[in-house]
Design a protein around this motif. Sequence first.
Motif, PDB file in Angstrom:
ATOM      1  N   TYR A  28     -46.061  27.427  48.417  1.00 57.82           N
ATOM      2  CA  TYR A  28     -47.184  26.642  48.945  1.00 57.82           C
ATOM      3  C   TYR A  28     -47.901  25.951  47.795  1.00 57.82           C
ATOM      4  O   TYR A  28     -48.224  26.570  46.787  1.00 57.82           O
ATOM      5  CB  TYR A  28     -48.163  27.540  49.697  1.00 57.82           C
ATOM      6  N   ARG A  29     -48.156  24.654  47.948  1.00 57.67           N
ATOM      7  CA  ARG A  29     -48.811  23.879  46.883  1.00 57.67           C
ATOM      8  C   ARG A  29     -49.824  22.909  47.472  1.00 57.67           C
ATOM      9  O   ARG A  29     -49.676  22.455  48.603  1.00 57.67           O
ATOM     10  CB  ARG A  29     -47.776  23.090  46.094  1.00 57.67           C
ATOM     11  N   VAL A  30     -50.801  22.568  46.666  1.00 57.23           N
ATOM     12  CA  VAL A  30     -51.810  21.578  47.046  1.00 57.23           C
ATOM     13  C   VAL A  30     -51.938  20.605  45.883  1.00 57.23           C
ATOM     14  O   VAL A  30     -51.956  21.012  44.722  1.00 57.23           O
ATOM     15  CB  VAL A  30     -53.176  22.237  47.334  1.00 57.23           C
ATOM     16  N   ALA A  31     -52.003  19.316  46.183  1.00 58.90           N
ATOM     17  CA  ALA A  31     -52.185  18.288  45.158  1.00 58.90           C
ATOM     18  C   ALA A  31     -53.209  17.289  45.670  1.00 58.90           C
ATOM     19  O   ALA A  31     -53.337  17.081  46.876  1.00 58.90           O
ATOM     20  CB  ALA A  31     -50.859  17.595  44.863  1.00 58.90           C
ATOM     21  N   GLY A  32     -53.941  16.694  44.753  1.00 64.58           N
ATOM     22  CA  GLY A  32     -54.946  15.730  45.157  1.00 64.58           C
ATOM     23  C   GLY A  32     -55.069  14.585  44.172  1.00 64.58           C
ATOM     24  O   GLY A  32     -54.520  14.619  43.077  1.00 64.58           O
ATOM     25  N   ILE A  33     -55.787  13.576  44.607  1.00 65.29           N
ATOM     26  CA  ILE A  33     -56.061  12.402  43.777  1.00 65.29           C
ATOM     27  C   ILE A  33     -57.563  12.212  43.714  1.00 65.29           C
ATOM     28  O   ILE A  33     -58.244  12.235  44.744  1.00 65.29           O
ATOM     29  CB  ILE A  33     -55.389  11.140  44.356  1.00 65.29           C
ATOM     30  N   GLU A  34     -58.071  12.033  42.510  1.00 65.75           N
ATOM     31  CA  GLU A  34     -59.502  11.808  42.317  1.00 65.75           C
ATOM     32  C   GLU A  34     -59.781  10.333  42.084  1.00 65.75           C
ATOM     33  O   GLU A  34     -59.001   9.634  41.445  1.00 65.75           O
ATOM     34  CB  GLU A  34     -60.008  12.599  41.109  1.00 65.75           C
ATOM     35  N   ALA A  35     -60.911   9.887  42.587  1.00 65.94           N
ATOM     36  CA  ALA A  35     -61.436   8.540  42.324  1.00 65.94           C
ATOM     37  C   ALA A  35     -62.942   8.632  42.462  1.00 65.94           C
ATOM     38  O   ALA A  35     -63.451   9.393  43.304  1.00 65.94           O
ATOM     39  CB  ALA A  35     -60.864   7.533  43.310  1.00 65.94           C
ATOM     40  N   ASP A  36     -63.637   7.907  41.661  1.00 66.98           N
ATOM     41  CA  ASP A  36     -65.104   7.893  41.713  1.00 66.98           C
ATOM     42  C   ASP A  36     -65.691   9.298  41.588  1.00 66.98           C
ATOM     43  O   ASP A  36     -66.688   9.633  42.235  1.00 66.98           O
ATOM     44  CB  ASP A  36     -65.597   7.221  43.006  1.00 66.98           C
ATOM     45  N   GLY A  37     -65.030  10.150  40.817  1.00 65.36           N
ATOM     46  CA  GLY A  37     -65.559  11.480  40.544  1.00 65.36           C
ATOM     47  C   GLY A  37     -65.384  12.513  41.645  1.00 65.36           C
ATOM     48  O   GLY A  37     -66.017  13.563  41.616  1.00 65.36           O
ATOM     49  N   LEU A  75     -49.438   6.927  49.757  1.00 67.20           N
ATOM     50  CA  LEU A  75     -48.102   6.629  49.259  1.00 67.20           C
ATOM     51  C   LEU A  75     -47.804   7.441  48.001  1.00 67.20           C
ATOM     52  O   LEU A  75     -46.716   8.019  47.866  1.00 67.20           O
ATOM     53  CB  LEU A  75     -47.973   5.131  48.973  1.00 67.20           C
ATOM     54  N   ALA A  76     -48.763   7.514  47.098  1.00 62.71           N
ATOM     55  CA  ALA A  76     -48.573   8.282  45.862  1.00 62.71           C
ATOM     56  C   ALA A  76     -48.356   9.768  46.171  1.00 62.71           C
ATOM     57  O   ALA A  76     -47.503  10.418  45.560  1.00 62.71           O
ATOM     58  CB  ALA A  76     -49.779   8.103  44.940  1.00 62.71           C
ATOM     59  N   LEU A  77     -49.099  10.307  47.136  1.00 67.08           N
ATOM     60  CA  LEU A  77     -48.927  11.714  47.508  1.00 67.08           C
ATOM     61  C   LEU A  77     -47.571  11.949  48.168  1.00 67.08           C
ATOM     62  O   LEU A  77     -46.892  12.946  47.881  1.00 67.08           O
ATOM     63  CB  LEU A  77     -50.054  12.176  48.429  1.00 67.08           C
ATOM     64  N   MET A  78     -47.155  11.047  49.055  1.00 67.55           N
ATOM     65  CA  MET A  78     -45.846  11.178  49.690  1.00 67.55           C
ATOM     66  C   MET A  78     -44.737  11.133  48.635  1.00 67.55           C
ATOM     67  O   MET A  78     -43.795  11.932  48.682  1.00 67.55           O
ATOM     68  CB  MET A  78     -45.638  10.076  50.729  1.00 67.55           C
ATOM     69  N   ASP A  79     -44.849  10.218  47.677  1.00 70.03           N
ATOM     70  CA  ASP A  79     -43.854  10.129  46.602  1.00 70.03           C
ATOM     71  C   ASP A  79     -43.828  11.415  45.780  1.00 70.03           C
ATOM     72  O   ASP A  79     -42.758  11.906  45.412  1.00 70.03           O
ATOM     73  CB  ASP A  79     -44.142   8.942  45.689  1.00 70.03           C
ATOM     74  N   TYR A  80     -44.999  11.966  45.510  1.00 69.56           N
ATOM     75  CA  TYR A  80     -45.086  13.210  44.736  1.00 69.56           C
ATOM     76  C   TYR A  80     -44.384  14.353  45.470  1.00 69.56           C
ATOM     77  O   TYR A  80     -43.608  15.109  44.880  1.00 69.56           O
ATOM     78  CB  TYR A  80     -46.552  13.563  44.471  1.00 69.56           C
ATOM     79  N   VAL A  81     -44.632  14.469  46.765  1.00 70.71           N
ATOM     80  CA  VAL A  81     -44.001  15.530  47.549  1.00 70.71           C
ATOM     81  C   VAL A  81     -42.485  15.324  47.598  1.00 70.71           C
ATOM     82  O   VAL A  81     -41.712  16.266  47.426  1.00 70.71           O
ATOM     83  CB  VAL A  81     -44.599  15.597  48.976  1.00 70.71           C
ATOM     84  N   ARG A  82     -42.054  14.092  47.815  1.00 65.51           N
ATOM     85  CA  ARG A  82     -40.620  13.802  47.859  1.00 65.51           C
ATOM     86  C   ARG A  82     -39.951  14.147  46.533  1.00 65.51           C
ATOM     87  O   ARG A  82     -38.889  14.770  46.497  1.00 65.51           O
ATOM     88  CB  ARG A  82     -40.377  12.334  48.210  1.00 65.51           C
ATOM     89  N   GLU A  83     -40.570  13.762  45.415  1.00 68.53           N
ATOM     90  CA  GLU A  83     -40.021  14.079  44.094  1.00 68.53           C
ATOM     91  C   GLU A  83     -39.986  15.586  43.869  1.00 68.53           C
ATOM     92  O   GLU A  83     -39.029  16.111  43.300  1.00 68.53           O
ATOM     93  CB  GLU A  83     -40.837  13.391  42.993  1.00 68.53           C
ATOM     94  N   THR A  84     -41.017  16.294  44.305  1.00 68.85           N
ATOM     95  CA  THR A  84     -41.035  17.755  44.202  1.00 68.85           C
ATOM     96  C   THR A  84     -39.879  18.337  45.004  1.00 68.85           C
ATOM     97  O   THR A  84     -39.206  19.267  44.550  1.00 68.85           O
ATOM     98  CB  THR A  84     -42.380  18.332  44.707  1.00 68.85           C
TER      99      THR A  84
END
Length: 141
Positions: A28-37, A75-84
């Motif tokens: 089980y993994r969780v990933a996120g993207i930050e913007a504007d803090g 899109l970036a998250l989907m690509d990250y999961v696919r690459e994983t």
Amino acid sequence: MLTQLHPGRLDEAGFLKIMLRLQGEPGYRVAGIEADGRVVACVAFRVTETLSYGRHICIEEIATLEAYRGRGFGLALMDYVRETGLKSGCSVLHLNSGLARTEARRFYHHYGMAITSFHFRMDIPVALRSSSPSSLANAQE
């Protein structure tokens, strides 16, 4: 962030309790993207293996804050999961999407995903959750 997918189902404390438990489970993994803090997009997924899919990666939750949609975060998250999944030896990436989430399904189709099955659900009444296995389960043993 992910609580927006389940409004009214969990308060923040309940959500955190479940997330901490899930993060202790293998794969089980969780990933996120930050913007504007702050975190503006995140995904929860797992690498697992079943008889029906073999080794696969399953997105359990994916969300982008409404004000940040259309900027490529999903899109970036989907690509990250696919690459994983590729690095983990998975042959399939899949997810479930609620019937009301038309915009999300449009995004998944655009990403190249196809609807390949139905997901069935049935609520289990509270009174049955702690009872002994049903006679049907006993009959199958």
